[in-house]
Design a protein around this motif. Sequence first.
Motif, mmCIF file in Angstrom:
data_model
loop_
_atom_site.group_PDB
_atom_site.id
_atom_site.type_symbol
_atom_site.label_atom_id
_atom_site.label_comp_id
_atom_site.label_asym_id
_atom_site.label_seq_id
_atom_site.Cartn_x
_atom_site.Cartn_y
_atom_site.Cartn_z
ATOM 1 N N VAL A 19 -35.925 -1.372 -14.468
ATOM 2 C CA VAL A 19 -35.453 -2.673 -14.674
ATOM 3 C C VAL A 19 -34.005 -2.686 -14.528
ATOM 4 C CG1 VAL A 19 -35.727 -4.617 -15.805
ATOM 5 C CG2 VAL A 19 -37.714 -3.174 -15.696
ATOM 6 N N ARG A 20 -33.538 -3.579 -13.648
ATOM 7 C CA ARG A 20 -32.165 -3.674 -13.529
ATOM 8 C C ARG A 20 -31.708 -5.167 -13.546
ATOM 9 N NH1 ARG A 20 -32.718 0.657 -14.515
ATOM 10 N NH2 ARG A 20 -32.239 2.678 -13.620
ATOM 11 N N ASN A 21 -30.363 -5.548 -13.738
ATOM 12 C CA ASN A 21 -29.810 -6.930 -13.370
ATOM 13 C C ASN A 21 -29.607 -7.094 -12.190
ATOM 14 O OD1 ASN A 21 -29.613 -7.840 -16.345
ATOM 15 N ND2 ASN A 21 -27.869 -6.457 -16.638
ATOM 16 N N CYS A 22 -30.132 -8.086 -11.502
ATOM 17 C CA CYS A 22 -30.096 -8.280 -10.194
ATOM 18 C C CYS A 22 -29.471 -9.714 -9.763
ATOM 19 C CB CYS A 22 -31.357 -8.305 -9.481
ATOM 20 S SG CYS A 22 -32.315 -6.587 -9.834
ATOM 21 N N ASP A 23 -28.676 -9.865 -8.841
ATOM 22 C CA ASP A 23 -28.164 -11.196 -8.306
ATOM 23 C C ASP A 23 -29.345 -11.862 -7.487
ATOM 24 O OD1 ASP A 23 -25.414 -10.955 -9.434
ATOM 25 O OD2 ASP A 23 -25.172 -9.531 -7.795
ATOM 26 N N VAL A 24 -29.417 -13.048 -7.602
ATOM 27 C CA VAL A 24 -30.344 -13.774 -6.904
ATOM 28 C C VAL A 24 -29.680 -14.390 -5.621
ATOM 29 C CG1 VAL A 24 -32.025 -15.689 -6.690
ATOM 30 C CG2 VAL A 24 -31.671 -14.410 -8.813
ATOM 31 N N ARG A 25 -30.262 -13.796 -4.413
ATOM 32 C CA ARG A 25 -29.517 -14.324 -3.098
ATOM 33 C C ARG A 25 -30.158 -15.359 -2.595
ATOM 34 N NH1 ARG A 25 -24.716 -12.422 -4.180
ATOM 35 N NH2 ARG A 25 -24.585 -10.143 -4.377
ATOM 36 N N ALA A 26 -31.410 -15.567 -2.673
ATOM 37 C CA ALA A 26 -32.270 -16.719 -2.238
ATOM 38 C C ALA A 26 -33.521 -16.695 -3.172
ATOM 39 C CB ALA A 26 -32.691 -16.324 -0.637
ATOM 40 N N HIS A 27 -33.724 -18.054 -3.081
ATOM 41 C CA HIS A 27 -35.044 -18.613 -3.905
ATOM 42 C C HIS A 27 -35.838 -19.381 -3.047
ATOM 43 C CE1 HIS A 27 -36.626 -21.299 -7.172
ATOM 44 N NE2 HIS A 27 -37.247 -20.317 -7.489
ATOM 45 N N HIS A 28 -37.244 -19.348 -3.370
ATOM 46 C CA HIS A 28 -38.009 -20.417 -2.738
ATOM 47 C C HIS A 28 -39.158 -20.694 -3.678
ATOM 48 C CE1 HIS A 28 -40.283 -23.159 -0.162
ATOM 49 N NE2 HIS A 28 -41.358 -22.301 -0.301
ATOM 50 N N GLN A 29 -39.401 -22.147 -4.090
ATOM 51 C CA GLN A 29 -40.542 -22.253 -5.116
ATOM 52 C C GLN A 29 -41.774 -23.174 -4.590
ATOM 53 O OE1 GLN A 29 -40.741 -25.177 -8.343
ATOM 54 N NE2 GLN A 29 -40.564 -23.402 -9.681
ATOM 55 N N ASN A 30 -42.893 -22.722 -4.770
ATOM 56 C CA ASN A 30 -44.252 -23.303 -4.316
ATOM 57 C C ASN A 30 -44.802 -23.982 -5.639
ATOM 58 O OD1 ASN A 30 -44.766 -21.170 -2.009
ATOM 59 N ND2 ASN A 30 -44.387 -23.206 -1.354
ATOM 60 N N TYR A 31 -45.322 -25.046 -5.788
ATOM 61 C CA TYR A 31 -45.937 -25.499 -7.200
ATOM 62 C C TYR A 31 -46.921 -26.674 -6.704
ATOM 63 C CZ TYR A 31 -42.740 -29.623 -6.770
ATOM 64 O OH TYR A 31 -42.079 -30.659 -6.306
ATOM 65 N N GLY A 32 -47.960 -26.752 -7.508
ATOM 66 C CA GLY A 32 -48.895 -27.633 -7.354
ATOM 67 C C GLY A 32 -49.857 -27.717 -8.567
ATOM 68 N N ASP A 33 -51.026 -28.601 -8.377
ATOM 69 C CA ASP A 33 -51.933 -28.675 -9.651
ATOM 70 C C ASP A 33 -53.114 -28.612 -9.278
ATOM 71 O OD1 ASP A 33 -52.772 -31.535 -9.012
ATOM 72 O OD2 ASP A 33 -50.704 -31.851 -8.995
ATOM 73 N N GLU A 34 -54.079 -28.383 -10.208
ATOM 74 C CA GLU A 34 -55.545 -28.200 -9.827
ATOM 75 C C GLU A 34 -56.152 -29.200 -10.961
ATOM 76 O OE1 GLU A 34 -56.633 -24.402 -9.883
ATOM 77 O OE2 GLU A 34 -55.459 -23.706 -7.929
ATOM 78 N N GLY A 35 -57.676 -29.615 -10.803
ATOM 79 C CA GLY A 35 -58.361 -30.267 -11.880
ATOM 80 C C GLY A 35 -57.592 -31.764 -12.084
ATOM 81 N N ASP A 36 -57.105 -32.322 -11.189
ATOM 82 C CA ASP A 36 -56.866 -33.632 -11.351
ATOM 83 C C ASP A 36 -55.478 -33.453 -12.379
ATOM 84 O OD1 ASP A 36 -58.765 -35.275 -9.905
ATOM 85 O OD2 ASP A 36 -60.026 -35.173 -11.783
ATOM 86 N N GLY A 37 -54.764 -32.633 -11.866
ATOM 87 C CA GLY A 37 -53.508 -32.380 -12.526
ATOM 88 C C GLY A 37 -53.213 -31.788 -14.001
ATOM 89 N N TYR A 38 -54.733 -31.177 -14.390
ATOM 90 C CA TYR A 38 -54.906 -30.266 -15.642
ATOM 91 C C TYR A 38 -54.302 -29.202 -15.801
ATOM 92 C CZ TYR A 38 -56.989 -28.567 -19.886
ATOM 93 O OH TYR A 38 -57.417 -27.940 -21.233
ATOM 94 N N ILE A 39 -54.180 -28.565 -14.581
ATOM 95 C CA ILE A 39 -53.700 -27.036 -14.613
ATOM 96 C C ILE A 39 -52.455 -27.001 -13.625
ATOM 97 C CG2 ILE A 39 -53.943 -24.628 -13.967
ATOM 98 C CD1 ILE A 39 -56.868 -25.323 -14.771
ATOM 99 N N GLN A 40 -51.390 -26.825 -13.967
ATOM 100 C CA GLN A 40 -50.279 -26.806 -13.100
ATOM 101 C C GLN A 40 -49.807 -25.417 -12.567
ATOM 102 O OE1 GLN A 40 -49.498 -28.847 -16.073
ATOM 103 N NE2 GLN A 40 -50.473 -30.326 -14.947
ATOM 104 N N TRP A 41 -49.485 -25.128 -11.431
ATOM 105 C CA TRP A 41 -49.023 -23.643 -11.160
ATOM 106 C C TRP A 41 -47.649 -23.668 -10.398
ATOM 107 C CZ3 TRP A 41 -48.430 -22.918 -5.764
ATOM 108 C CH2 TRP A 41 -49.310 -23.837 -4.959
ATOM 109 N N TRP A 42 -47.257 -22.446 -10.418
ATOM 110 C CA TRP A 42 -45.704 -22.189 -9.874
ATOM 111 C C TRP A 42 -45.804 -20.758 -9.268
ATOM 112 C CZ3 TRP A 42 -46.658 -24.143 -14.810
ATOM 113 C CH2 TRP A 42 -46.032 -25.338 -15.232
#
Length: 249
Positions: A19-42
Amino acid sequence: MTEAAPTTRKAFCADCGGVRNCDVRAHHQNYGDEGDGYIQWWVNWYVLECRGCEYTFVQKCSTNSEDLRQFYNEAGEPDSELIETLSYWPAPSKRPKPEWLGDFGVHIGDADKLEQAIEEVYGALDAGLPILAAIGMRTCFDVAAVLLGVDDDLPFAKKLDELVLLQKIGGVDKDRLALLVDAGSASVHRGWKPKPKELDTLAEILEHFVFEAFVAPSRRSRLDADAKKLEGKVPSRKSKKVKGNTRGP
Protein backbone atom coordinates in the motif's frame (compact mmCIF):
# COMPACT_ATOMS: atom_id res chain seq x y z
CA MET A 1 -24.08 13.62 -4.81
CA THR A 2 -20.68 13.94 -6.50
CA GLU A 3 -17.83 15.03 -4.27
CA ALA A 4 -14.58 16.57 -5.39
CA ALA A 5 -11.94 13.91 -5.96
CA PRO A 6 -8.98 13.87 -3.58
CA THR A 7 -5.58 14.76 -4.98
CA THR A 8 -3.91 11.84 -3.21
CA ARG A 9 -5.11 8.39 -2.21
CA LYS A 10 -3.65 5.29 -0.58
CA ALA A 11 -3.79 2.20 -2.80
CA PHE A 12 -2.06 -1.13 -3.36
CA CYS A 13 0.74 -0.73 -5.91
CA ALA A 14 1.37 -3.99 -7.78
CA ASP A 15 4.82 -2.79 -8.85
CA CYS A 16 6.02 -1.92 -5.32
CA GLY A 17 4.03 -4.75 -3.79
CA GLY A 18 2.36 -2.80 -0.98
CA VAL A 19 0.00 0.00 0.00
CA ARG A 20 1.47 3.32 -1.11
CA ASN A 21 0.56 7.00 -1.27
CA CYS A 22 -0.56 7.76 -4.81
CA ASP A 23 -1.35 10.91 -6.79
CA VAL A 24 -4.83 10.96 -8.36
CA ARG A 25 -4.29 11.69 -12.06
CA ALA A 26 -7.94 11.25 -13.09
CA HIS A 27 -11.26 10.52 -11.43
CA HIS A 28 -14.76 9.52 -12.57
CA GLN A 29 -17.80 8.72 -10.42
CA ASN A 30 -21.03 6.84 -11.18
CA TYR A 31 -23.82 7.01 -8.63
CA GLY A 32 -27.49 6.18 -8.32
CA ASP A 33 -30.15 4.68 -6.11
CA GLU A 34 -32.42 1.68 -5.84
CA GLY A 35 -35.69 0.95 -4.06
CA ASP A 36 -37.17 4.41 -4.59
CA GLY A 37 -34.06 6.05 -3.25
CA TYR A 38 -33.80 3.86 -0.16
CA ILE A 39 -30.36 2.55 -1.14
CA GLN A 40 -27.70 4.81 -2.64
CA TRP A 41 -24.59 3.50 -4.38
CA TRP A 42 -21.36 4.98 -5.68
CA VAL A 43 -18.63 3.68 -7.99
CA ASN A 44 -15.45 5.75 -8.14
CA TRP A 45 -12.76 5.18 -10.74
CA TYR A 46 -9.28 6.54 -10.01
CA VAL A 47 -6.24 6.69 -12.28
CA LEU A 48 -3.40 6.62 -9.77
CA GLU A 49 0.36 7.16 -9.95
CA CYS A 50 2.44 5.62 -7.19
CA ARG A 51 4.64 8.16 -5.44
CA GLY A 52 7.23 5.47 -4.77
CA CYS A 53 7.87 3.93 -8.20
CA GLU A 54 5.67 6.09 -10.51
CA TYR A 55 3.67 3.02 -11.61
CA THR A 56 0.30 4.05 -13.08
CA PHE A 57 -2.82 1.93 -12.57
CA VAL A 58 -6.60 2.07 -12.14
CA GLN A 59 -8.48 1.56 -8.89
CA LYS A 60 -12.25 0.92 -8.78
CA CYS A 61 -13.93 1.73 -5.47
CA SER A 62 -17.53 0.57 -4.96
CA THR A 63 -19.71 1.55 -1.98
CA ASN A 64 -23.38 1.69 -1.04
CA SER A 65 -25.39 3.10 1.83
CA GLU A 66 -26.19 -0.37 3.24
CA ASP A 67 -22.59 -1.54 3.65
CA LEU A 68 -21.52 0.20 6.84
CA ARG A 69 -18.87 -0.52 9.44
CA GLN A 70 -20.01 0.42 12.94
CA PHE A 71 -17.43 1.63 15.47
CA TYR A 72 -16.83 4.06 18.32
CA ASN A 73 -14.89 7.21 17.46
CA GLU A 74 -12.22 8.92 19.57
CA ALA A 75 -14.91 10.72 21.58
CA GLY A 76 -16.42 7.36 22.52
CA GLU A 77 -19.54 7.98 20.44
CA PRO A 78 -21.12 5.47 18.01
CA ASP A 79 -20.03 6.14 14.45
CA SER A 80 -20.01 4.45 11.07
CA GLU A 81 -18.27 4.56 7.71
CA LEU A 82 -18.95 3.13 4.27
CA ILE A 83 -17.23 -0.17 3.45
CA GLU A 84 -15.24 0.08 0.21
CA THR A 85 -14.90 -2.79 -2.24
CA LEU A 86 -11.69 -2.32 -4.21
CA SER A 87 -10.49 -3.80 -7.49
CA TYR A 88 -7.54 -2.92 -9.71
CA TRP A 89 -6.44 -2.89 -13.31
CA PRO A 90 -4.02 -4.34 -14.16
CA ALA A 91 -4.92 -6.87 -11.48
CA PRO A 92 -2.24 -7.39 -8.79
CA SER A 93 -0.41 -10.69 -9.14
CA LYS A 94 -1.97 -13.45 -7.04
CA ARG A 95 1.33 -15.34 -7.26
CA PRO A 96 4.65 -13.57 -7.97
CA LYS A 97 6.41 -14.74 -11.11
CA PRO A 98 9.77 -16.47 -10.55
CA GLU A 99 12.73 -14.10 -10.76
CA TRP A 100 14.34 -16.39 -13.33
CA LEU A 101 11.49 -16.20 -15.83
CA GLY A 102 12.89 -14.84 -19.08
CA ASP A 103 16.42 -15.98 -18.28
CA PHE A 104 16.18 -19.76 -18.24
CA GLY A 105 16.11 -20.45 -21.97
CA VAL A 106 19.09 -18.54 -23.31
CA HIS A 107 20.77 -21.64 -24.73
CA ILE A 108 17.64 -23.69 -25.47
CA GLY A 109 15.92 -23.75 -28.84
CA ASP A 110 12.25 -22.70 -28.90
CA ALA A 111 12.46 -21.77 -25.21
CA ASP A 112 10.19 -18.81 -25.96
CA LYS A 113 7.30 -21.29 -26.35
CA LEU A 114 7.75 -22.47 -22.78
CA GLU A 115 8.21 -18.93 -21.50
CA GLN A 116 4.98 -17.85 -23.23
CA ALA A 117 3.09 -20.83 -21.81
CA ILE A 118 4.29 -20.01 -18.29
CA GLU A 119 3.37 -16.32 -18.73
CA GLU A 120 -0.16 -17.35 -19.71
CA VAL A 121 -0.43 -19.55 -16.62
CA TYR A 122 0.35 -16.56 -14.40
CA GLY A 123 -2.10 -14.47 -16.40
CA ALA A 124 -4.80 -17.04 -15.66
CA LEU A 125 -3.85 -17.05 -11.96
CA ASP A 126 -4.06 -13.25 -11.77
CA ALA A 127 -7.41 -13.24 -13.55
CA GLY A 128 -8.87 -15.81 -11.12
CA LEU A 129 -9.24 -18.55 -13.75
CA PRO A 130 -8.20 -21.73 -11.87
CA ILE A 131 -9.39 -24.24 -14.48
CA LEU A 132 -7.43 -22.53 -17.27
CA ALA A 133 -4.40 -22.21 -14.96
CA ALA A 134 -4.40 -25.95 -14.22
CA ILE A 135 -4.76 -26.78 -17.92
CA GLY A 136 -1.95 -24.34 -18.71
CA MET A 137 0.39 -26.00 -16.20
CA ARG A 138 -0.13 -29.34 -17.93
CA THR A 139 0.66 -27.64 -21.24
CA CYS A 140 3.86 -26.19 -19.74
CA PHE A 141 4.99 -29.68 -18.75
CA ASP A 142 4.24 -30.92 -22.26
CA VAL A 143 6.26 -28.14 -23.91
CA ALA A 144 9.15 -28.57 -21.46
CA ALA A 145 9.30 -32.34 -22.00
CA VAL A 146 9.70 -31.85 -25.77
CA LEU A 147 12.44 -29.24 -25.21
CA LEU A 148 14.24 -31.82 -23.05
CA GLY A 149 14.28 -34.34 -25.90
CA VAL A 150 11.09 -36.37 -25.37
CA ASP A 151 8.97 -37.45 -28.35
CA ASP A 152 5.95 -35.15 -28.63
CA ASP A 153 3.67 -38.03 -29.73
CA LEU A 154 4.12 -40.04 -26.53
CA PRO A 155 1.32 -40.06 -23.93
CA PHE A 156 1.98 -38.20 -20.69
CA ALA A 157 2.87 -41.32 -18.69
CA LYS A 158 5.49 -42.35 -21.28
CA LYS A 159 6.90 -38.83 -21.34
CA LEU A 160 7.49 -39.03 -17.61
CA ASP A 161 9.24 -42.39 -18.02
CA GLU A 162 11.45 -40.96 -20.78
CA LEU A 163 12.43 -37.97 -18.63
CA VAL A 164 13.59 -40.37 -15.93
CA LEU A 165 15.57 -42.42 -18.47
CA LEU A 166 17.17 -39.24 -19.82
CA GLN A 167 18.06 -38.34 -16.20
CA LYS A 168 16.22 -35.05 -16.49
CA ILE A 169 14.08 -35.84 -13.42
CA GLY A 170 14.19 -38.28 -10.51
CA GLY A 171 11.59 -40.64 -9.12
CA VAL A 172 10.15 -38.12 -6.66
CA ASP A 173 9.94 -35.50 -9.43
CA LYS A 174 8.10 -38.02 -11.58
CA ASP A 175 5.44 -38.58 -8.92
CA ARG A 176 4.93 -34.84 -8.43
CA LEU A 177 4.73 -34.17 -12.16
CA ALA A 178 2.28 -37.05 -12.60
CA LEU A 179 0.04 -35.25 -10.10
CA LEU A 180 0.43 -32.01 -12.09
CA VAL A 181 -0.55 -33.78 -15.31
CA ASP A 182 -3.51 -35.55 -13.68
CA ALA A 183 -4.76 -32.24 -12.26
CA GLY A 184 -4.61 -30.60 -15.68
CA SER A 185 -6.39 -33.56 -17.26
CA ALA A 186 -9.12 -33.40 -14.60
CA SER A 187 -9.67 -29.73 -15.46
CA VAL A 188 -9.74 -30.46 -19.21
CA HIS A 189 -12.06 -33.46 -19.15
CA ARG A 190 -14.07 -33.06 -15.94
CA GLY A 191 -14.04 -29.32 -15.32
CA TRP A 192 -12.18 -29.69 -12.01
CA LYS A 193 -11.71 -26.30 -10.35
CA PRO A 194 -8.70 -26.33 -8.01
CA LYS A 195 -8.80 -24.22 -4.87
CA PRO A 196 -6.21 -21.44 -4.32
CA LYS A 197 -4.03 -23.59 -2.03
CA GLU A 198 -4.16 -26.46 -4.53
CA LEU A 199 -3.16 -24.08 -7.32
CA ASP A 200 -0.20 -22.88 -5.25
CA THR A 201 0.98 -26.47 -4.83
CA LEU A 202 0.67 -27.16 -8.56
CA ALA A 203 2.53 -23.92 -9.37
CA GLU A 204 5.36 -24.86 -6.99
CA ILE A 205 5.66 -28.26 -8.69
CA LEU A 206 5.90 -26.61 -12.10
CA GLU A 207 8.39 -23.95 -10.94
CA HIS A 208 10.64 -26.56 -9.29
CA PHE A 209 10.62 -28.72 -12.43
CA VAL A 210 11.46 -25.85 -14.80
CA PHE A 211 14.14 -24.46 -12.49
CA GLU A 212 15.92 -27.80 -12.01
CA ALA A 213 15.63 -28.83 -15.67
CA PHE A 214 16.52 -25.52 -17.32
CA VAL A 215 17.58 -22.73 -14.98
CA ALA A 216 20.05 -24.52 -12.70
CA PRO A 217 22.03 -26.15 -15.57
CA SER A 218 22.13 -22.84 -17.44
CA ARG A 219 23.40 -21.00 -14.38
CA ARG A 220 26.00 -23.68 -13.66
CA SER A 221 27.23 -23.44 -17.24
CA ARG A 222 27.44 -19.66 -17.02
CA LEU A 223 29.25 -19.85 -13.68
CA ASP A 224 31.75 -22.37 -15.08
CA ALA A 225 32.45 -20.04 -18.01
CA ASP A 226 32.94 -17.04 -15.71
CA ALA A 227 35.21 -19.05 -13.43
CA LYS A 228 37.29 -20.11 -16.45
CA LYS A 229 37.74 -16.48 -17.46
CA LEU A 230 38.86 -15.66 -13.94
CA GLU A 231 41.62 -18.26 -14.04
CA GLY A 232 44.97 -16.62 -14.54
CA LYS A 233 43.69 -13.25 -13.34
CA VAL A 234 43.95 -14.16 -9.69
CA PRO A 235 47.54 -13.60 -8.53
CA SER A 236 49.17 -16.75 -7.27
CA ARG A 237 50.64 -16.99 -3.82
CA LYS A 238 54.37 -16.19 -3.88
CA SER A 239 56.60 -18.65 -2.07
CA LYS A 240 58.78 -17.25 0.65
CA LYS A 241 62.50 -17.40 0.03
CA VAL A 242 64.46 -19.22 2.70
CA LYS A 243 67.52 -17.26 3.70
CA GLY A 244 70.74 -19.29 3.66
CA ASN A 245 72.97 -19.63 6.70
CA THR A 246 75.82 -17.13 6.21
CA ARG A 247 77.72 -18.31 9.24
CA GLY A 248 80.56 -20.76 8.77
CA PRO A 249 80.72 -24.22 10.25
